[in-house]
Design an enzyme around this catalytic site. Sequence first.
Site, PDB file in Angstrom:
ATOM      1  N   SER A 119       0.830  -1.201   0.000  1.00  0.00           N
ATOM      2  CA  SER A 119       0.000   0.000   0.000  1.00  0.00           C
ATOM      3  C   SER A 119       0.864   1.251   0.000  1.00  0.00           C
ATOM      4  O   SER A 119       1.973   1.250   0.563  1.00  0.00           O
ATOM      5  CB  SER A 119      -0.862  -0.001   1.265  1.00  0.00           C
ATOM      6  N   TYR A 143      -1.325  -0.067  10.230  1.00  0.00           N
ATOM      7  CA  TYR A 143      -1.688  -0.668   8.946  1.00  0.00           C
ATOM      8  C   TYR A 143      -0.517  -0.544   7.959  1.00  0.00           C
ATOM      9  O   TYR A 143      -0.037  -1.537   7.399  1.00  0.00           O
ATOM     10  CB  TYR A 143      -2.957  -0.006   8.383  1.00  0.00           C
ATOM     11  N   LYS A 147       2.251  -3.450   6.272  1.00  0.00           N
ATOM     12  CA  LYS A 147       2.527  -3.627   4.841  1.00  0.00           C
ATOM     13  C   LYS A 147       4.034  -3.523   4.577  1.00  0.00           C
ATOM     14  O   LYS A 147       4.581  -4.270   3.763  1.00  0.00           O
ATOM     15  CB  LYS A 147       1.763  -2.588   4.015  1.00  0.00           C
TER      16      LYS A 147
END
Length: 321
Positions: A119, A143, A147
């Site tokens: 991402s 988050y 990644k």
Amino acid sequence: MTTLVVGGAGYIGSHVVRLLSERGEHVVVVDDLSTGFRERVTGADLVELDITAPDAREKLAFHLRASGADSVIHFAAHKQVGESVANPELYWHDNIAGLATVLAACANAEVRDVVFSSSAAVYGMPDVELVTEELDPRPINPYGATKYVGEWMLTDAERAHDMRTVALRYFNVAGAGWPELADTQVMNLVPIVLDALAAGRAPIVFGDDYDTPDGTCIRDYVHVLDLAEAHIAALDYLRGDERPHRVLNVGTGTGSSVLEVIDAISRATGQEITPEIGPRRAGDPAKLVCSTDRIRGSLGWESSRTLDDIVESAVAARRDA
Ligand code: UDP
């Protein structure tokens, strides 16, 4: 060629599965159906499996061997920034341990090629015109961190197990390639605005005092079908001989402001929209636009769909749902 797609019943995964089966490839979908839907999986086998379960590694390795899979695409992960801040343990466990399980199963079953959903959240708040892969990632939430850690894990797995991997760093994904595969979660700007309109509420713009031409944040919106095509190109890249890069941005190279997205929605719905201007949302960079040089050079892929195409497909999917 057989590809096992982990998270293939989800929004992006199901688009990739559809394209793969359309070009005649055998596809096995592994999904726990927590946010995915069985109905999204057509033209592929579905194995219902939670990759964070204690026996998931053995089961996954079994299915990889049984299907003769030579590649894996890994989508299954949580993807809500706010939730990751409130509950990082969930993200460490499911996103990181889930990927560890998938990579261990691939090593066990001698699967060589792995494509991973990364991402643009790995970049954090870069203050640049165009985000290139050379930028030092500085994720600002769990988050994005999971990644980035995932990308390191791929490097380690390549070294230890003779794998070949590609991490695709998605920018802002929206739209629908087929109405029945549309995003049903209301977590991003386009579905949030469509939801507000359907409920007769004014959409809220998170700040209009940014240093951008209209004061609202600029993002790079990429059509989910373009993104799905990038995955197919990534698989072909892994199967070929030349492979100079293993981390690739996926976006269009064109930025759109929040107000421009709302204008596009207004055009697509024929509804006049007067948004409310709210305060800034914490952690939002003013501008995040993808440099597409690397993916164009490596995969020969570039997006072909516009913001209007994205929004029209999202509107049509709701109408036809
Ligand atoms: N945004 C907004 N109102 C909303 C939801 C999002 O103004 O109700 C803005 C948000 O501040 C960002 C852009 O829309 O500038 C895209 O947000 P989204 O959450 O879809 O994706 P992100 O860029 O945060 O990954």
